[in-house]
Design an enzyme around this catalytic site. Structure first.
Site, mmCIF file in Angstrom:
data_model
loop_
_atom_site.group_PDB
_atom_site.id
_atom_site.type_symbol
_atom_site.label_atom_id
_atom_site.label_comp_id
_atom_site.label_asym_id
_atom_site.label_seq_id
_atom_site.Cartn_x
_atom_site.Cartn_y
_atom_site.Cartn_z
ATOM 1 N N SER A 628 -1.902 0.897 -2.471
ATOM 2 C CA SER A 628 -2.518 1.557 -3.631
ATOM 3 C C SER A 628 -2.249 0.875 -4.966
ATOM 4 C CB SER A 628 -2.034 3.009 -3.713
ATOM 5 O OG SER A 628 -0.615 3.038 -3.787
ATOM 6 N N GLU A 629 -1.184 0.072 -5.059
ATOM 7 C CA GLU A 629 -0.840 -0.489 -6.370
ATOM 8 C C GLU A 629 -0.115 -1.821 -6.196
ATOM 9 O OE1 GLU A 629 1.294 2.323 -8.769
ATOM 10 O OE2 GLU A 629 0.074 4.014 -8.104
ATOM 11 N N LEU A 630 -0.732 -2.769 -5.551
ATOM 12 C CA LEU A 630 -0.044 -4.016 -5.215
ATOM 13 C C LEU A 630 0.084 -4.938 -6.423
ATOM 14 C CD1 LEU A 630 1.138 -5.981 -3.110
ATOM 15 C CD2 LEU A 630 -1.215 -6.762 -2.688
#
Length: 715
Positions: A628-630
């Site tokens: 989701s938030e790499l």
């Protein structure tokens, strides 16, 4: 999620690091610097989203974190995002703190503009986030559960007796206040006087009894500057007709209230109008021989007293066990369980069920804890009651703890004997010096030598408080916060559901130090809270996520995709397991969780084995899995980065993408969101000054772009 604050995103076309030189205009060969040559291959790459294999996985979504305000400007940043990505996640603008005002009103203008712009550009929006402890308007949320001001009708005023002396004199008997007994006290009988009292400055009042001929002196009564409890015991040596309070060396105001005088073995109050709420003060006055003048009056100055229940779910009507905890007897992090319907007192409702182990070594081998939300102070009055039974008759012991397991003092509320039939047990008292700081009542359940099952219901633990305001009960706070969550979620979903079809419903629920438990703010000092921090779970209990997922389904679209999301799942595998266990709990309560998001704010030296193990654990759930938030750091600022650092970063980006595609089945691959497509500006609140992106701040492709794109395409 640690949200992205000031990351500018996008140019219409990706710029190469160098332009092409026309060497034919020169009469000698020009050799480009090696530092430029090594990046020229990046010019041959296409837009990033073209590398997703739509044949193999047509549902894979490539996302980017964005600033809403930047994106809706419709400039190069807008084109950059829509050209390279399928979906975008707003860093802050769709959160509670951005929408809800201090008075509780909500403005969705920015969100509506965001949705409209995304529709025009043909890029989807991932909703982020509906229920989180950070980025909340905590000013509003705390205001609606603040202490309630008490409005006093003057005719119903809680009066006190006020005595005002003009100055201090030489002798303690120079000022005296007498109470004439309606019936004389009996010689040789023990009496107890209790009252609430204070003084305009600390003072010790002399307390005497007399029949007109003989006087008993003491015990003295020490008063502080705030309301406090007074308890004195005495045995008159005569049939006393008057009580005398002496304060001749005091100048100022004295206040008496809630005065009770009882004989040993009796509960009858021998003081008429001891609460001073009636206008009759005829029993009170100065000795007839007294020459001095001072004022005696009943005023609306008494402490407003009330009782506050410290126990959530005291009648066990719902699944909240946040006030209850047990040790050792059962498996799991909290073996204090809620029984089935009909296990409650007299077969009605449900009860807390705790099993003790067999052949214990110590009475405390199995303990049942009842935890309150605050630490109690010395002198604070309390009342405790519960209904209890067991499968076998047994005795128990109680203790005062400052946390479950933090022993302070023995016999907090006595030693209840438990039978096989429901019985009500009660106890009351005042917190002693040794008990000060306690917030938990512990019951030792291994006093009985055999294994046993105990049932607790209708648990009430109240403390007496005073002042001009009254705190809301845990039940009132639960109702208020439930309404606030529903109002917020229904408003956001209504404003965006025509276009937003996937949501981060619950964000970062698990505690880092206790990864199988929920985060909480209960043990944080007020000064340690961020200005936008508010823990819904502290008021709604373990089922707060159940409520959130049900509300998202109720007010959104039936087929929306709903995620739970957390960070450090690849760093702390127990946290990953704890999150999975919590998902199982949520679904056992009847809600539906479609997917699990893993944030993955990692570095080039992050543990690859743990990353792979995390993906394996998540894949085993059968849920949709979303990175989701790499973003991937190099443990350095941009100004310090070397070519080797950038190569290592490209390799790590490729590793994450490859492992995701390898270990997460295609049917469970929701996709990957690059949280910071460009490197982070120095002034950013998120990894400021770090080269974490696939592009530089000038929108030039980096080696990480190639590593990411190649992994997407399967190279």
């Amino acid at each position: 999620m640690k949200y992205l604050n000031r990351i500018g995103l996008g140019v219409i076309a990706v710029l190469s690091m160098v332009s092409c030189a026309d060497d034919s205009l020169l009469d000698f060969e020009v050799k480009k610097p090696e530092s430029i040559q090594m990046y020229e291959y990046l010019k041959d790459y296409d837009l990033l989203k073209t590398y997703v294999d739509r044949t193999e996985n047509p549902d894979f979504i490539l996302g980017a974190g964005v600033s809403l305000n930047d994106y809706i400007q419709k400039d190069y940043r807008n084109s950059f995002i829509s050209s390279n990505f399928d979906e975008m996640t707003a860093g802050y603008a769709m959160k509670h703190g951005a929408i809800v005002k201090d008075n509780g009103s909500m403005s969705f203008v920015g969100v509506q503009n965001f949705v409209q712009t995304a529709q025009e550009d043909g890029i989807t929006i991932y909703g982020h986030t509906l229920c989180w402890h950070a980025n909340q308007n905590s000013t509003y949320l705390n205001s609606i559960i603040a202490d309630r001001e008490i409005e006093v009708d003057p005719e119903d005023a809680n009066n006190a007796l006020k005595i005002t002396t003009p100055e201090a004199n030489a002798n303690i008997w120079d000022w005296q206040l007498e109470y004439t007994m309606p019936t004389p006290l009996t010689e040789g009988v023990e009496y107890t006087l209790t009252m609430r009292a204070k003084a305009s400055s600390a003072y010790t009042v002399g307390f005497w009894r007399t029949d007109g001929a003989t006087t008993d002196y003491g015990p003295d009564i020490a008063l502080g500057e705030t309301w406090g409890d007074v308890i004195v015991t005495f045995t008159p040596s005569m049939n006393a007709t008057r009580l005398q309070f002496c304060f001749g060396t005091f100048g100022g105001d004295l206040f008496f209230d809630d005065m009770v005088l009882t004989a040993s073995g009796s509960e009858d109050n021998l003081i008429e109008n001891g609460n001073f709420d009636a206008d009759d003060l005829s029993q009170w006055g100065k000795p007839s021989w007294h020459a001095y003048t001072y004022l005696i009056e009943a005023i609306a100055a008494g402490p407003t007293t009330y009782w506050t229940n410290l126990v959530n779910n005291s009648d066990i009507e719902n699944d909240d066990v946040s006030s209850f905890f047990a040790t050792e007897a059962n498996d799991g992090p909290n073996p204090a369980t809620i029984g089935d319907a009909g296990t409650g007192a007299d077969g009605v409702g449900r009860a807390i069920v705790v099993k003790s182990g067999d052949a214990p070594s110590n009475p405390w081998d199995t303990q049942f804890f009842i935890k309150g939300p605050q630490q109690l102070e010395e002198g604070q009055a309390y009342r405790f009651s519960m209904k209890v039974k067991a499968d076998k008759a047994a005795s128990t012991e109680s203790q005062a703890h400052n946390e479950p397991g933090g022993y302070l003092h023995w016999s907090m509320v006595g030693s209840p004997n438990v039978t096989t039939e429901w019985q009500e047990y009660s106890n009351s008292g005042v917190i002693s010096e040794a008990q000060a700081g306690m917030n938990t009542i512990a019951f030792n359940l291994s006093v009985f030598a055999e294994a046993n099952t105990y049932y607790f219901d209708d648990i009430v633990w109240e403390i007496e408080e005073s002042g001009n305001s009254i705190p809301l009960t845990p039940e009132e706070k639960r109702d208020t916060i439930s309404y606030a969550l529903e109002t917020w979620m229904s408003g956001m979903l209504e404003a965006s559901k025509d276009y937003v079809k996937a949501w981060d419903v619950v964000n970062e629920p698990m505690d880092d130090g206790n990864p199988y438990e929920l985060k909480s703010g209960l043990n944080k000092a007020p000064e340690d809270f961020a200005s936008d921090e508010f823990y819904w779970q502290d008021y709604l209990g373990k089922d707060y996520a159940v409520m959130a997922f049900n509300l998202a389904r109720q007010y959104g679209n039936e087929n929306d995709i709903h995620f739970i999301n957390d960070y450090n799942l690849e760093y702390n595998l127990d946290k990953c397991k704890g999150l999975i266990t919590y998902v199982e709990y949520i679904e056992a309560q009847g809600a539906r969780v479609d997917g699990i998001g893993t944030q993955m704010h990692i570095n080039v030296d992050s543990d690859k084995d743990k990353i792979a193990q995390m993906f394996e654990l998540l894949a085993a759930t059968g849920k949709l899995i979303k990175v989701s938030e790499l973003d991937i750091g190099i443990n350095k600022k941009t100004s310090e980065a070397t070519e080797e650092d950038y190569q290592a970063q490209a390799e790590m980006y490729a590793y994450v993408v490859n492992k995701y595609k390898e270990l997460i089945p295609v049917s469970q691959q929701y996709g990957i969101t690059v949280w910071s497509p460009t490197d982070s500006p120095a002034e950013s609140s998120w990894r400021g000054g770090e080269p974490i992106g696939l592009w530089t701040l000038n929108y030039s492709r980096k080696h990480s772009y190639a590593g990411f794109a190649d992994a997407l395409s399967g190279k």
